[in-house]
Design an enzyme around this catalytic site. Sequence first.
Site, PDB file in Angstrom:
ATOM      1  N   PRO A 200     106.974   3.802  15.507  1.00  0.00           N
ATOM      2  CA  PRO A 200     106.237   3.948  14.259  1.00  0.00           C
ATOM      3  C   PRO A 200     105.613   5.335  14.097  1.00  0.00           C
ATOM      4  CG  PRO A 200     105.633   1.920  15.365  1.00  0.00           C
ATOM      5  CD  PRO A 200     106.366   2.772  16.345  1.00  0.00           C
ATOM      6  N   GLU A 201     106.079   6.030  13.073  1.00  0.00           N
ATOM      7  CA  GLU A 201     105.440   7.264  12.651  1.00  0.00           C
ATOM      8  C   GLU A 201     104.576   6.902  11.440  1.00  0.00           C
ATOM      9  OE1 GLU A 201     108.244  10.520  12.356  1.00  0.00           O
ATOM     10  OE2 GLU A 201     109.682   9.491  13.634  1.00  0.00           O
TER      11      GLU A 201
ATOM     12  N   ARG B  51     101.230  31.749  15.896  1.00  0.00           N
ATOM     13  CA  ARG B  51     101.659  31.320  17.232  1.00  0.00           C
ATOM     14  C   ARG B  51     103.133  31.561  17.480  1.00  0.00           C
ATOM     15  NH1 ARG B  51      98.591  25.740  18.335  1.00  0.00           N
ATOM     16  NH2 ARG B  51     100.016  25.796  20.112  1.00  0.00           N
TER      17      ARG B  51
END
Length: 285
Positions: free
Chosen positions: A2-3, A153
Site C-alpha cells: 500500500p502506497e 543534492r
Amino acid sequence: MPELPEVETIKEDLREHVVGAKVERAELLDRSLVEHPKAGEFERRLEGVDIIGARRRAKHLVVELGSGDSLVFQLKIGGQFLLVPPVEEPTSSLMLVLHLDGARRVFLRDETGYTRAQIYTAEELSERFADLGPEPFSEGFTSGYLKEKVGGRRARIKPLLLDQKVVSGVGNIYVDELLFDAKVHPRRKANSFSDEEWEEVHSAISGNLRAGIEHRGTTFSLYRDLLGRKGSHQNHLKVFLREGGECPRCGVKIVKEKVGGRATFLCPACQREDGSGDNGQLELL
DNA sequence: CAATCAACCTGGGTGC
DNA sequence: TGCACCCAGGTTGATT
C-alpha cells in the site's frame, strides 16, 4: 504494497463502513504486530472505545478513538484491512481482529507479517509524524518546495522521492510511473534538474497519485480494499512491471533495472540518463 | 551526505 | 512432485 492511493482507499472505506462503531474487544493474534508491546495494554486500550474517525498520513492509516488515542497502522508490503462477511472470514496470516458492536468484525491480515501497529496519545502521534514530508496534495507541496528541499543534492531522484521525509506517500510503483510521465531517468541527480523539470516531476506526482486513488489502488497480488475488492490501477500502468512491453509514448521496449536497490521500470528512449530529450539540459548548452 | 546491504517474515513463482 | 532459490508494493539502521 500500500502506497498513498491504497491507504487512501482503505481510509475512505473505513469512514463509510466502520467509523461510528464501537470496539467491543480486540484480539491480538500476532504480538509482533505491536511495535512496543506491554502485556495486555494494546488490547485494553481498544476495549469499549468508539471509532470516531479515520485518516491517512503518508502511508499510515490512522484510526481515531473516542478515548483520544489514535491507532496507527503501517501496512508496509502486505497488510490487508478487511471487513468481510463471516463466511469469507480469513483464516491465515491473521494479526488482529477487532470485534465491533453489531457482531461485525474487522480483520487485519498480512501474509508477509511486516505490518506494524501502535496506539498513540495525541502528543505521541505528532511526535511520531514529525519527520514526515508534506502530503502531495497539500498547499505547501509545490515544485518550488521540491527544488528548495532537494534541488541541491547529488542523490538520484528516485530514492529521494521514495524518502518519506521529502514527500510522503510515494512508493515504488507510483515513483516509476511518475518519472516516466515526467520523462526523467530515475538515476538522474537532483542537482541536475531545471525548473521546468521540477514542475514536470511535481505535476506527475499529483497526477499519478490522483489516478491511483481514482482507480482505488493497484492490485498485483496482495492489495485489497476494506471489502476485499481489488483495485484497478494496475490496468493503467505505463511502465511498472511491463518489462519487454512497448513504451506507450514511443514504442521502445520497457526495461527493468535496479536503482537504489529497488526494481525499476523505465523507457530507455523517453527517460535518458544524461537528461537529454524534451526536458533536458543538453539542448540548453 | 550518498550508496549499499541486511533485516524484518511469509508466501508465491520459477527453474531444475 | 519436490526443492532450492529468488522475489515482493516498505522502512530502518549499520556500514563504507
